[in-house]
Enzyme design. Sequence first.
Site, PDB file in Angstrom:
ATOM      1  N   ASP A   1      88.016 -38.297 -37.509  1.00 41.41           N
ATOM      2  CA  ASP A   1      87.581 -39.354 -38.170  1.00 41.41           C
ATOM      3  C   ASP A   1      87.371 -38.039 -39.842  1.00 41.41           C
ATOM      4  OD1 ASP A   1      87.292 -41.233 -36.899  1.00 41.41           O
ATOM      5  OD2 ASP A   1      85.298 -40.904 -35.984  1.00 41.41           O
TER       6      ASP A   1
ATOM      7  N   ARG B   1      95.967 -42.855 -40.755  1.00 40.55           N
ATOM      8  CA  ARG B   1      94.920 -44.003 -40.770  1.00 40.55           C
ATOM      9  C   ARG B   1      94.517 -44.806 -41.769  1.00 40.55           C
ATOM     10  NH1 ARG B   1      89.511 -43.520 -37.930  1.00 40.55           N
ATOM     11  NH2 ARG B   1      90.625 -43.969 -36.243  1.00 40.55           N
TER      12      ARG B   1
END
Length: 277
Positions: free
Chosen positions: A107, A157
């Site tokens: 992340d 992402r």
Amino acid sequence: MLPPLARRFVAGESAAAALEHARRLDKDGIGTILNLLGEHYHDRAPADADADAYCRLVEDIGTTDLRVCLSVKPTQLGLSVGEDVFRENLARVVEAATEQDAFVWLDMEDHTTTDATLDAFEHHAREHGDVGVCVQANLRRTPADLERLAPLPGKVRLVKGAYDPPASIAIQGQKAVDEAYRDLLASMFEHFDGGVAVGSHDPAMLAEAASLHDRYGTDYEIQMLMGVREGAQRELARHREVWQYVPHGSRWLSYFYRRLTENVGTASFALRALLSG
């Protein structure tokens, strides 16, 4: 035990509960990105403990035939303690995941962690390949970061970004961020050899991704949060690769609060549910 409202956004407090949620998603053709809740540790002990928990979770995943991967936060694995602690714990998790053929996402947190996160991703992408990283469209640096990431193995992402960085380093205003997201998405579809993950619930961005796929033929997947547009997730999974980001663990309260406050529609839903008993 989680209250009913929190159960919309958090799979449960245990790994077993999270894997049970993954089984339900699997029946709808949706993959699961498991995240153990925790972040911003300033002592090594909880960072080491969460790394241990991820290693155990990888072993649990290995006993199933589910499409499940992991997503970890750098400050959860000790980045705020020291970059060496983060790298050591991340290496343990990635090594355990590699043994089970499991994928690990990194992340992206606030802008102060970007360099360390991308450096760690590049190292493991070159070593293992089965890793991914998140980049944020609202940061002015992201076009250059994507140039760096495009030749690497692994996945990237793209999200709009939610950490409210200062104007000196970030694009301001929703319209401008949306435009940046479109431009970056187009660049990824043109220059990446697959490995594109569209992290968005915005129907306009999902339509843009489908159009870019038709134009460039680049493989991509869609990633959405648990509890947000789940009907759309199931519908999309009929003809696209869809993954749901599924948090679990005892530190659910702050995550649940962010889900309610970051989106007016989500907060309105929660309030209606609460009032209806």
